[in-house]
Design an enzyme around this catalytic site. Structure first.
Site: not given
Length: 265
Positions: A77-79
């Site tokens: 999960v990232c931006g």
């Protein structure tokens, strides 16, 4: 991301990680997955830079021992989801994708549907038709990492040719003897620590996670890997290599150089 699905009962080992932007959602998804009846184990690899988080999860999925009763999958999960997908897909046997619509924000529903969906399941993009054999043939023929015979401790997976892109790994202590290429190359360190001596320019560079280096065509350079190191490299044309010294000469030169540095500290 997923490795190829097994034919046995569907139970999962999940590798998860995030960058700073994605940490809260990752923690929520990990807690949800740990309570899921089909999940045998969730390995939470924590928070790191986006490329390091993607690499850690992809390594877990790629290197898991085959088990007909336990399928390995990964969540990063990232931006945006874009960068982690690019880095994760550089690992053999890993096929990563990212959410692309507002409906995808229902993270728990995604996690449940993901676990319930076989790797080769039909999808709307193909008109809900079965997975085409030409796609499977492409995946079966996907390039794998090959040892770099002239440089012990290294292995390389070429993912595109002319201009050439490759994913490379070297073990700690490995040495690249002085050499040059017909074409210049860009290099980004994914994880690890290395030192590069550009003998043509009489310069040296210490590189760690995320560092970039461009080496012009024809420049003679020598490398020492101070830790297990992974990097992405792109040549402006086809890949070639011309050795300018043997391995023993390189090791002696590097030992002498590092000895001088140590004595000055």
């Amino acid at each position: 991301m997923a490795a190829s699905a097994s034919a046995g009962s569907r139970h999962f080992k999940i590798f998860a990680a995030a960058d700073g932007f994605g940490e809260p959602l990752k923690d929520a998804v990990v807690a949800h997955l740990r309570a899921h009846p089909s999940v045998a184990d969730v390995v939470d690899l924590g928070v790191d830079k986006y490329y390091a988080a993607a690499a850690a999860v992809a390594r877990g999925v790629s290197s898991s021992a085959p088990d007909p009763a336990l399928e390995s999958r990964g969540v990063v999960v990232c931006g945006t989801g874009a960068g982690v997908t690019i880095f994760a897909n550089k690992y053999p046997g890993v096929y990563a994708t990212h959410c692309s619509s507002a409906a995808d924000a229902a993270a728990f529903a995604i996690a449940d549907a993901w676990l319930a969906t076989p790797f080769r399941a039909p999808c709307p993009a193909s008109g809900d038709a079965p997975w085409p054999e030409d796609i499977q043939k492409f995946l079966d023929a996907a390039p794998v990492r090959e040892p770099v015979d002239i440089m012990p401790g290294g292995e390389m997976r070429i993912v595109r040719e002319s201009p050439t892109s490759a994913y490379v790994r070297f073990k700690a202590g490995s040495v690249e003897p002085a050499h040059h290429h017909t074409f210049g190359h860009d290099l980004v360190v994914i994880k690890g620590k290395k030192k590069v001596w550009n003998l043509t320019k009489k310069e040296s560079y210490g590189l760690v996670d995320g560092d970039f280096l461009f080496t012009p065509a024809g420049d003679v350079h020598r490398v020492k890997y101070l830790e297990d190191t992974e990097f992405f490299i792109r040549w402006d044309g086809h890949w070639d290599i011309f050795l300018d010294e043997d391995l023993e000469t390189a090791r002696n030169a590097i030992d002498a150089e590092l000895g001088v540095v140590d004595s000055e500290k």
